[in-house]
Write an enzyme that holds these catalytic residues in place. Sequence first.
Site, PDB file in Angstrom:
ATOM      1  N   HIS A 142       0.731  -1.279   0.076  1.00  7.32           N
ATOM      2  CA  HIS A 142       0.230  -0.365   0.297  1.00  7.32           C
ATOM      3  C   HIS A 142       1.451   1.232   0.122  1.00  7.32           C
ATOM      4  O   HIS A 142       0.752   1.569  -0.407  1.00  7.32           O
ATOM      5  CB  HIS A 142      -0.919  -0.204   1.327  1.00  7.32           C
ATOM      6  N   GLU A 143       1.992   1.099   0.688  1.00 10.04           N
ATOM      7  CA  GLU A 143       2.836   2.867   0.801  1.00 10.04           C
ATOM      8  C   GLU A 143       3.903   2.541  -0.333  1.00 10.04           C
ATOM      9  O   GLU A 143       3.675   3.738  -0.940  1.00 10.04           O
ATOM     10  CB  GLU A 143       3.934   2.631   2.297  1.00 10.04           C
ATOM     11  N   HIS A 146       1.287   4.485  -2.662  1.00  6.74           N
ATOM     12  CA  HIS A 146       1.789   5.798  -2.468  1.00  6.74           C
ATOM     13  C   HIS A 146       2.760   6.299  -3.281  1.00  6.74           C
ATOM     14  O   HIS A 146       2.411   7.118  -4.066  1.00  6.74           O
ATOM     15  CB  HIS A 146       1.659   6.206  -1.029  1.00  6.74           C
ATOM     16  N   GLU A 219      -6.507   7.374  -1.528  1.00  2.54           N
ATOM     17  CA  GLU A 219      -5.994   5.993  -0.159  1.00  2.54           C
ATOM     18  C   GLU A 219      -6.569   4.432  -1.372  1.00  2.54           C
ATOM     19  O   GLU A 219      -6.246   3.536  -0.836  1.00  2.54           O
ATOM     20  CB  GLU A 219      -6.971   6.050   0.594  1.00  2.54           C
TER      21      GLU A 219
END
Length: 290
Positions: A142-143, A146, A219
Amino acid sequence: MMRIFLFLATNLAVLVIASITLRLLGVDRYTGTNYGSLLAFCAVFGFAGSLVSLFISKWMAKMSTRTEIISQPRTRHEQWLLQTVEELSREAGIRMPEVGIFPAYEANAFATGWNRNDALVAVSQGLLERFSPDEVKAVLAHEIGHVANGDMVTLALIQGVVNTFVMFFARIFGNFVDKAILKNEDGHGIGYFVATIFAELVLGILASIIVMWFSRKREFKADEAGAQLAGTSAMIGALQRLRSEQDVPVQMPDSLTAFGINGGLKNGLAGLLMSHPPLEERIEALRRRG
């Protein structure tokens, strides 16, 4: 104490850079009717804050969260963490970011950095201790999502734009109240400053709602990236584990909250100012995605 120092240092840097830029542009002074100079003035200050914060984001993140960078892994867990981030970064097509661990009981992680090939990804000690390897990998994915999506730069630019127009329209409103309503013709009177401050407060709240709306959209995109890199079931499992720990207060600095995996829990009008959508919505979006 450290956060106060970082706040003061950042604002001092913004003032110095903005002042120098304004003098170079020749718009360090403006009149109430010179809207071109006013817009340039507001743009310099509006973008200076967001861009300075972006360029020093890694340094501020390390200092404010006491993140310890893993340069040479000392345990098999740190070795696994480095290998996992390296694998995910390669799959995402970005350069290997710095990897760190910050001391916090809460389960959280964040990514920051001024560009996708010079980033930092860090996870909390609590997350490493309580999450399974698949769940940790999903959080890291997930990071990495980003970073690969360039969310840090995009959010900084959006913040700069809204800062600019908040300052610009607030000063126009203040000038209107001062000149048209209070009939003050001798420079800026008290009406100008009171009206400008009031307008900045109102417009600032509206601008924050816009920025946080975009952050919530990011997100969902980062969750999709995490599902692609680590598997949908692992990403859903990580979010479900985060949901089970929602009673643990989030201690992340405000400047990093938008790029954490967990942004806390608020409903109603307060939800408009949250950087993260509810975990239930994120889980359902991944389930619909399949």
